[in-house]
Design a protein around this motif. Sequence first.
Motif, PDB file in Angstrom:
ATOM      1  N   GLN A 274      37.440   4.527  29.481  1.00 34.99           N
ATOM      2  CA  GLN A 274      37.658   5.073  30.937  1.00 34.99           C
ATOM      3  C   GLN A 274      39.186   4.618  31.143  1.00 34.99           C
ATOM      4  O   GLN A 274      39.517   3.616  31.159  1.00 34.99           O
ATOM      5  N   PRO A 275      39.684   5.916  31.922  1.00 43.19           N
ATOM      6  CA  PRO A 275      41.240   5.504  32.097  1.00 43.19           C
ATOM      7  C   PRO A 275      41.084   4.924  33.591  1.00 43.19           C
ATOM      8  O   PRO A 275      40.441   4.888  34.287  1.00 43.19           O
ATOM      9  N   ALA A 276      42.400   3.940  33.274  1.00 48.71           N
ATOM     10  CA  ALA A 276      42.567   3.146  34.586  1.00 48.71           C
ATOM     11  C   ALA A 276      43.218   4.030  35.681  1.00 48.71           C
ATOM     12  O   ALA A 276      44.295   4.386  35.560  1.00 48.71           O
ATOM     13  N   THR A 277      42.456   4.073  36.866  1.00 48.31           N
ATOM     14  CA  THR A 277      43.027   4.947  37.924  1.00 48.31           C
ATOM     15  C   THR A 277      43.187   4.183  39.166  1.00 48.31           C
ATOM     16  O   THR A 277      42.297   3.196  39.264  1.00 48.31           O
ATOM     17  N   LEU A 278      43.975   4.644  39.921  1.00 50.21           N
ATOM     18  CA  LEU A 278      44.024   3.997  41.505  1.00 50.21           C
ATOM     19  C   LEU A 278      43.369   4.791  42.391  1.00 50.21           C
ATOM     20  O   LEU A 278      43.227   5.965  42.192  1.00 50.21           O
ATOM     21  N   PRO A 279      43.327   4.420  43.637  1.00 53.33           N
ATOM     22  CA  PRO A 279      42.542   5.338  44.374  1.00 53.33           C
ATOM     23  C   PRO A 279      43.521   6.241  45.034  1.00 53.33           C
ATOM     24  O   PRO A 279      44.512   6.257  45.015  1.00 53.33           O
ATOM     25  N   LYS A 280      42.646   7.460  44.896  1.00 49.49           N
ATOM     26  CA  LYS A 280      43.496   8.666  45.450  1.00 49.49           C
ATOM     27  C   LYS A 280      43.964   8.593  46.782  1.00 49.49           C
ATOM     28  O   LYS A 280      45.113   9.381  47.050  1.00 49.49           O
ATOM     29  N   ALA A 281      43.413   7.986  47.686  1.00 48.96           N
ATOM     30  CA  ALA A 281      44.006   7.806  49.097  1.00 48.96           C
ATOM     31  C   ALA A 281      43.804   6.815  49.644  1.00 48.96           C
ATOM     32  O   ALA A 281      42.653   5.964  49.543  1.00 48.96           O
ATOM     33  N   ILE A 282      44.882   5.971  50.200  1.00 52.22           N
ATOM     34  CA  ILE A 282      44.572   4.559  50.863  1.00 52.22           C
ATOM     35  C   ILE A 282      44.938   4.859  52.355  1.00 52.22           C
ATOM     36  O   ILE A 282      45.799   5.268  52.825  1.00 52.22           O
ATOM     37  N   LEU A 283      44.031   4.359  53.186  1.00 55.75           N
ATOM     38  CA  LEU A 283      43.832   4.532  54.754  1.00 55.75           C
ATOM     39  C   LEU A 283      44.912   3.643  55.141  1.00 55.75           C
ATOM     40  O   LEU A 283      45.441   2.615  54.803  1.00 55.75           O
ATOM     41  N   SER A 284      45.546   4.260  56.255  1.00 59.33           N
ATOM     42  CA  SER A 284      46.531   3.541  57.079  1.00 59.33           C
ATOM     43  C   SER A 284      45.636   2.462  57.830  1.00 59.33           C
ATOM     44  O   SER A 284      44.617   2.753  57.997  1.00 59.33           O
ATOM     45  N   ALA A 285      46.429   1.547  58.554  1.00 55.90           N
ATOM     46  CA  ALA A 285      46.047   0.779  59.352  1.00 55.90           C
ATOM     47  C   ALA A 285      45.588   1.544  60.686  1.00 55.90           C
ATOM     48  O   ALA A 285      44.217   1.179  61.180  1.00 55.90           O
ATOM     49  N   ASP A 286      46.338   2.720  60.908  1.00 58.90           N
ATOM     50  CA  ASP A 286      45.598   3.290  62.275  1.00 58.90           C
ATOM     51  C   ASP A 286      44.208   4.171  61.773  1.00 58.90           C
ATOM     52  O   ASP A 286      43.467   4.157  62.577  1.00 58.90           O
ATOM     53  N   GLU A 287      44.308   4.585  60.716  1.00 58.34           N
ATOM     54  CA  GLU A 287      43.244   5.242  60.139  1.00 58.34           C
ATOM     55  C   GLU A 287      41.915   4.213  59.961  1.00 58.34           C
ATOM     56  O   GLU A 287      40.829   4.792  60.404  1.00 58.34           O
ATOM     57  N   VAL A 288      42.049   3.359  59.796  1.00 57.65           N
ATOM     58  CA  VAL A 288      41.249   2.073  59.566  1.00 57.65           C
ATOM     59  C   VAL A 288      40.564   1.878  60.877  1.00 57.65           C
ATOM     60  O   VAL A 288      39.394   1.920  61.230  1.00 57.65           O
ATOM     61  N   GLU A 289      41.432   1.740  61.986  1.00 54.72           N
ATOM     62  CA  GLU A 289      40.967   1.402  63.531  1.00 54.72           C
ATOM     63  C   GLU A 289      39.945   2.545  63.829  1.00 54.72           C
ATOM     64  O   GLU A 289      39.328   2.157  64.767  1.00 54.72           O
ATOM     65  N   ARG A 290      40.583   3.803  63.573  1.00 55.11           N
ATOM     66  CA  ARG A 290      39.832   4.900  64.103  1.00 55.11           C
ATOM     67  C   ARG A 290      38.647   5.053  63.496  1.00 55.11           C
ATOM     68  O   ARG A 290      37.375   5.177  64.256  1.00 55.11           O
ATOM     69  N   ILE A 291      38.344   4.699  62.359  1.00 58.78           N
ATOM     70  CA  ILE A 291      37.110   4.415  61.504  1.00 58.78           C
ATOM     71  C   ILE A 291      36.152   3.417  62.341  1.00 58.78           C
ATOM     72  O   ILE A 291      34.924   3.553  62.457  1.00 58.78           O
ATOM     73  N   LEU A 292      36.556   2.173  62.328  1.00 54.20           N
ATOM     74  CA  LEU A 292      36.044   1.173  62.797  1.00 54.20           C
ATOM     75  C   LEU A 292      35.652   1.453  64.141  1.00 54.20           C
ATOM     76  O   LEU A 292      34.439   0.525  64.756  1.00 54.20           O
ATOM     77  N   SER A 293      36.425   2.067  65.012  1.00 54.87           N
ATOM     78  CA  SER A 293      35.837   2.268  66.470  1.00 54.87           C
ATOM     79  C   SER A 293      34.900   3.376  66.694  1.00 54.87           C
ATOM     80  O   SER A 293      34.690   3.860  67.754  1.00 54.87           O
ATOM     81  N   GLN A 294      34.526   4.101  65.654  1.00 54.88           N
ATOM     82  CA  GLN A 294      33.791   4.990  65.851  1.00 54.88           C
ATOM     83  C   GLN A 294      32.549   4.942  66.743  1.00 54.88           C
ATOM     84  O   GLN A 294      31.870   5.517  67.515  1.00 54.88           O
ATOM     85  N   PRO A 295      31.573   3.847  66.163  1.00 56.97           N
ATOM     86  CA  PRO A 295      30.285   3.519  66.811  1.00 56.97           C
ATOM     87  C   PRO A 295      30.585   3.373  68.301  1.00 56.97           C
ATOM     88  O   PRO A 295      31.548   3.048  69.010  1.00 56.97           O
ATOM     89  N   ASP A 296      29.411   3.782  69.032  1.00 57.15           N
ATOM     90  CA  ASP A 296      29.465   3.871  70.692  1.00 57.15           C
ATOM     91  C   ASP A 296      28.946   2.315  70.905  1.00 57.15           C
ATOM     92  O   ASP A 296      27.442   2.006  70.777  1.00 57.15           O
ATOM     93  N   THR A 297      29.746   1.468  71.214  1.00 55.09           N
ATOM     94  CA  THR A 297      29.358   0.027  71.282  1.00 55.09           C
ATOM     95  C   THR A 297      28.845  -0.299  72.553  1.00 55.09           C
ATOM     96  O   THR A 297      28.692  -1.446  73.184  1.00 55.09           O
ATOM     97  N   THR A 298      28.457   1.000  73.486  1.00 61.62           N
ATOM     98  CA  THR A 298      27.736   0.659  74.755  1.00 61.62           C
ATOM     99  C   THR A 298      26.354   0.516  74.448  1.00 61.62           C
ATOM    100  O   THR A 298      25.315   0.263  75.320  1.00 61.62           O
ATOM    101  N   THR A 299      25.696   0.795  73.168  1.00 62.48           N
ATOM    102  CA  THR A 299      24.394   0.635  72.740  1.00 62.48           C
ATOM    103  C   THR A 299      24.126  -0.437  71.721  1.00 62.48           C
ATOM    104  O   THR A 299      25.045  -0.784  70.910  1.00 62.48           O
ATOM    105  N   PRO A 300      22.744  -0.649  71.388  1.00 61.67           N
ATOM    106  CA  PRO A 300      22.554  -1.723  70.591  1.00 61.67           C
ATOM    107  C   PRO A 300      22.831  -1.253  69.195  1.00 61.67           C
ATOM    108  O   PRO A 300      23.383  -2.108  68.528  1.00 61.67           O
ATOM    109  N   LEU A 301      22.473   0.071  68.684  1.00 64.49           N
ATOM    110  CA  LEU A 301      22.784   0.339  67.442  1.00 64.49           C
ATOM    111  C   LEU A 301      24.267   0.639  67.360  1.00 64.49           C
ATOM    112  O   LEU A 301      24.669   0.347  66.127  1.00 64.49           O
TER     113      LEU A 301
END
Length: 254
Positions: A128-155
């Motif tokens: 199996q070839p040793a490969t690195l991830p094709k894309a690494i998220l920036s700090a801003d991209e990570v924050e956008r993903i983490l902030s997706q849920p609507d935190t005004t609801t229990p779910l």
Amino acid sequence: MSKKQRKPMQPFGDANDPHGFWRLLGEHTEWLRVHNYSEATIRKRAVYVRSFARWCLDRDLFQPRVITKPIIESFQRSLYRHRKQDGKPLAWSGQHLHLKEVRSFFAWLVKLNHLPFSPASEIDLPKQPATLPKAILSADEVERILSQPDTTTPLGIRDRAILETFYSTGIRRAEMCSLKIDDIQVDRQSLFVECGKGQKDRYVPIGLRALVWIARYVEQARDKLLLDKKERTLFLTHHGEPLNPDTLTEYSRR
């Protein structure tokens, strides 16, 4: 949503042949359960061995005891030549896993004296070839993903706590679903993962921000999802039941 029930395998070959692939694979998966292998491991083994068995049946090879090393090498070449619907070949990792599971099945047949030796024991698995991830998220991209849920609801609070825990710890889906309230050790800033990968217990460090979101979920949201006061699983569905890995994947894709 209730937990998914384990689906029985569909018969293939001669289901009444005690030396046939169908019967022996059934015995093998039952042996794995008795010896406390995870359902994910058992399901993976069954899928790949069943694929190999059907390849054999297409060539009038009905029993594992007639399989030889040249036959398995022929199967390996068929994996190499196979093309998916998009025209691309199987990944080296997929070919490797396929052969590895078949080899494990034959090793079990030898272990339980169904065969005197394994024809797959000396098969060279693809590197199996040793490969690195094709894309690494920036700090801003990570924050956008983490902030997706609507935190005004229990779910939404639950989903934010799950995402923060994933990001902070890197634990697996099944491990996330199995977390209990008592597994969160705030004073040590760690999680206790019971029977994780390889059926081993371990402690995993977790960041303060993830702990804050877990605390918010427990204090503000979990009781609104909870139906059975005796339930100790941390993350629950809107029906008050423990999540399963597949539903967790669906939540993460939203």
